[in-house]
Every structure is written in structure tokens, then in C-alpha cells.
Design a protein around this motif. Structure first.
Motif, PDB file in Angstrom:
ATOM      1  N   TYR A   1      38.875 -50.275 -17.544  1.00  0.00           N
ATOM      2  CA  TYR A   1      39.150 -49.175 -18.476  1.00  0.00           C
ATOM      3  C   TYR A   1      37.970 -48.936 -19.404  1.00  0.00           C
ATOM      4  O   TYR A   1      38.121 -48.755 -20.605  1.00  0.00           O
ATOM      5  CB  TYR A   1      40.420 -49.483 -19.274  1.00  0.00           C
ATOM      6  CG  TYR A   1      41.637 -49.602 -18.396  1.00  0.00           C
ATOM      7  CD1 TYR A   1      42.242 -48.478 -17.870  1.00  0.00           C
ATOM      8  CD2 TYR A   1      42.160 -50.853 -18.073  1.00  0.00           C
ATOM      9  CE1 TYR A   1      43.349 -48.576 -17.049  1.00  0.00           C
ATOM     10  CE2 TYR A   1      43.269 -50.967 -17.251  1.00  0.00           C
ATOM     11  CZ  TYR A   1      43.850 -49.831 -16.748  1.00  0.00           C
ATOM     12  OH  TYR A   1      44.947 -49.934 -15.931  1.00  0.00           O
ATOM     13  N   ARG A   2      36.797 -48.890 -18.824  1.00  0.00           N
ATOM     14  CA  ARG A   2      35.552 -48.735 -19.565  1.00  0.00           C
ATOM     15  C   ARG A   2      35.549 -47.469 -20.421  1.00  0.00           C
ATOM     16  O   ARG A   2      35.202 -47.512 -21.600  1.00  0.00           O
ATOM     17  CB  ARG A   2      34.396 -48.727 -18.569  1.00  0.00           C
ATOM     18  CG  ARG A   2      33.038 -48.531 -19.182  1.00  0.00           C
ATOM     19  CD  ARG A   2      31.961 -48.486 -18.097  1.00  0.00           C
ATOM     20  NE  ARG A   2      30.670 -48.249 -18.664  1.00  0.00           N
ATOM     21  CZ  ARG A   2      29.892 -49.186 -19.168  1.00  0.00           C
ATOM     22  NH1 ARG A   2      30.297 -50.440 -19.172  1.00  0.00           N
ATOM     23  NH2 ARG A   2      28.705 -48.891 -19.661  1.00  0.00           N
TER      24      ARG A   2
ATOM     25  N   LEU B   1      38.225 -54.621 -19.608  1.00  0.00           N
ATOM     26  CA  LEU B   1      37.100 -53.867 -20.164  1.00  0.00           C
ATOM     27  C   LEU B   1      36.309 -53.152 -19.066  1.00  0.00           C
ATOM     28  O   LEU B   1      35.785 -52.055 -19.283  1.00  0.00           O
ATOM     29  CB  LEU B   1      36.179 -54.791 -20.950  1.00  0.00           C
ATOM     30  CG  LEU B   1      36.703 -55.283 -22.294  1.00  0.00           C
ATOM     31  CD1 LEU B   1      35.747 -56.305 -22.889  1.00  0.00           C
ATOM     32  CD2 LEU B   1      36.916 -54.127 -23.244  1.00  0.00           C
TER      33      LEU B   1
ATOM     34  N   GLU C   1      38.148 -45.597 -21.373  1.00  0.00           N
ATOM     35  CA  GLU C   1      39.240 -45.539 -22.337  1.00  0.00           C
ATOM     36  C   GLU C   1      38.997 -46.458 -23.537  1.00  0.00           C
ATOM     37  O   GLU C   1      39.284 -46.103 -24.674  1.00  0.00           O
ATOM     38  CB  GLU C   1      40.571 -45.925 -21.673  1.00  0.00           C
ATOM     39  CG  GLU C   1      41.076 -44.919 -20.675  1.00  0.00           C
ATOM     40  CD  GLU C   1      40.470 -45.071 -19.290  1.00  0.00           C
ATOM     41  OE1 GLU C   1      39.577 -45.931 -19.106  1.00  0.00           O
ATOM     42  OE2 GLU C   1      40.872 -44.317 -18.395  1.00  0.00           O
ATOM     43  N   VAL C   2      38.441 -47.643 -23.268  1.00  0.00           N
ATOM     44  CA  VAL C   2      38.229 -48.623 -24.335  1.00  0.00           C
ATOM     45  C   VAL C   2      37.009 -48.250 -25.175  1.00  0.00           C
ATOM     46  O   VAL C   2      36.999 -48.452 -26.391  1.00  0.00           O
ATOM     47  CB  VAL C   2      38.063 -50.046 -23.740  1.00  0.00           C
ATOM     48  CG1 VAL C   2      37.709 -51.056 -24.808  1.00  0.00           C
ATOM     49  CG2 VAL C   2      39.329 -50.460 -23.023  1.00  0.00           C
ATOM     50  N   GLN C   3      35.975 -47.743 -24.553  1.00  0.00           N
ATOM     51  CA  GLN C   3      34.746 -47.291 -25.202  1.00  0.00           C
ATOM     52  C   GLN C   3      33.885 -48.426 -25.786  1.00  0.00           C
ATOM     53  O   GLN C   3      32.822 -48.157 -26.321  1.00  0.00           O
ATOM     54  CB  GLN C   3      35.052 -46.288 -26.328  1.00  0.00           C
ATOM     55  CG  GLN C   3      35.599 -44.963 -25.885  1.00  0.00           C
ATOM     56  CD  GLN C   3      34.520 -44.105 -25.238  1.00  0.00           C
ATOM     57  OE1 GLN C   3      33.420 -44.042 -25.735  1.00  0.00           O
ATOM     58  NE2 GLN C   3      34.858 -43.467 -24.140  1.00  0.00           N
ATOM     59  N   MET C   4      34.342 -49.677 -25.723  1.00  0.00           N
ATOM     60  CA  MET C   4      33.555 -50.765 -26.300  1.00  0.00           C
ATOM     61  C   MET C   4      32.245 -50.996 -25.552  1.00  0.00           C
ATOM     62  O   MET C   4      31.186 -51.092 -26.195  1.00  0.00           O
ATOM     63  CB  MET C   4      34.368 -52.055 -26.368  1.00  0.00           C
ATOM     64  CG  MET C   4      33.702 -53.098 -27.235  1.00  0.00           C
ATOM     65  SD  MET C   4      34.706 -54.522 -27.504  1.00  0.00           S
ATOM     66  CE  MET C   4      34.229 -55.533 -26.131  1.00  0.00           C
TER      67      MET C   4
END
Length: 128
Positions: free
Chosen positions: A31-32, A28, A34-37
Motif C-alpha cells: 500500500y505504498r 508498506l 495509500e500510506v505515502q510514508m
């Protein structure tokens, strides 16, 4: 034996989740975008690092607490968890095949729902 298998099966899954949580948090963080969570929930990158640090620090304390919980389960319910784990270690070392899951001999005395869990003996092959 079935209550011991149910309880220790749940414990082993929780223990592995505790360890795998670190890798999920690292993904997370890495890949902050890309994941967007973290972005959707407005979690700052610094806060994600705090979550990761907390997850790492929590591991040894959780395992120490688990020792006490398993001891309480042994005392309260009268289960012989430690003796069962020693027996499963012996069965794993005396296995017929290299991969424990390929053995044909299952313990027919154990309930069918936990029979394969007993077959794997909570060994290193179980956790793979």
C-alpha cells in the motif's frame, strides 16, 4: 523471579516485534501509494524490498544471538531463566482452565506489576 519476568517479558516483546516487522514492511510495500510514508521519505520500491529481505534474513541470526544473551544473563546475574521457563511450561500444562488468563489463582509472592505476566507462563496463549 521479578527480574527474570521483566527481562524475559522485554525479550519476548522484542522477539515478536522482529517477526511482526515483516508484515508491516509488506503492508508498506503493498500500500505504498495509500500510506505515502515511503514516498514522503523518498524510499524507492527496490529499497523497500531490500529492507524486507534484510528483516527476513535477520530473524534466525537474531534468535541465535538471543540465546547467547540469555545465557550471559543467567551467568552474570545468577538467574535461572531456563529453569523458570521449564516451570512455567509445567504450570501451563497443568492449568485449571483452557484459557490461562481466566484462572483465578495468581501467585501472591510475585510483585503485582508482573503477576499477570507470570500467570500467562509465556505460553502460546500469551503470544496471541
Amino acid at each position: 523471579v521479578e527480574p527474570i519476568l521483566d527481562s524475559f517479558g522485554g525479550y519476548s516483546a522484542n522477539a515478536m516485534t522482529l517477526i511482526y516487522n515483516i508484515f508491516v514492511l509488506e503492508l508498506l510495500i503493498a500500500y505504498r501509494d495509500e500510506v505515502q510514508m515511503p514516498i514522503i521519505y523518498e524510499i524507492k520500491n527496490q529499497d523497500m524490498l531490500y529492507y524486507l529481505l534484510f528483516a527476513i534474513i535477520m530473524i534466525p541470526f537474531q534468535f541465535v544471538a538471543d540465546v547467547f544473551v540469555l545465557s550471559v544473563l543467567e551467568l552474570y546475574h545468577g538467574w535461572k531463566i531456563y529453569d523458570y521457563l521449564i516451570y512455567t511450561r509445567y504450570r501451563f500444562l497443568q492449568r485449571e482452565t483452557r484459557w490461562k488468563g481466566l484462572e483465578d489463582s495468581l501467585d501472591e509472592c510475585i510483585d503485582e506489576s508482573v503477576r499477570t505476566l507470570d500467570q500467562m507462563c509465556f505460553s502460546s496463549q500469551y503470544y496471541m
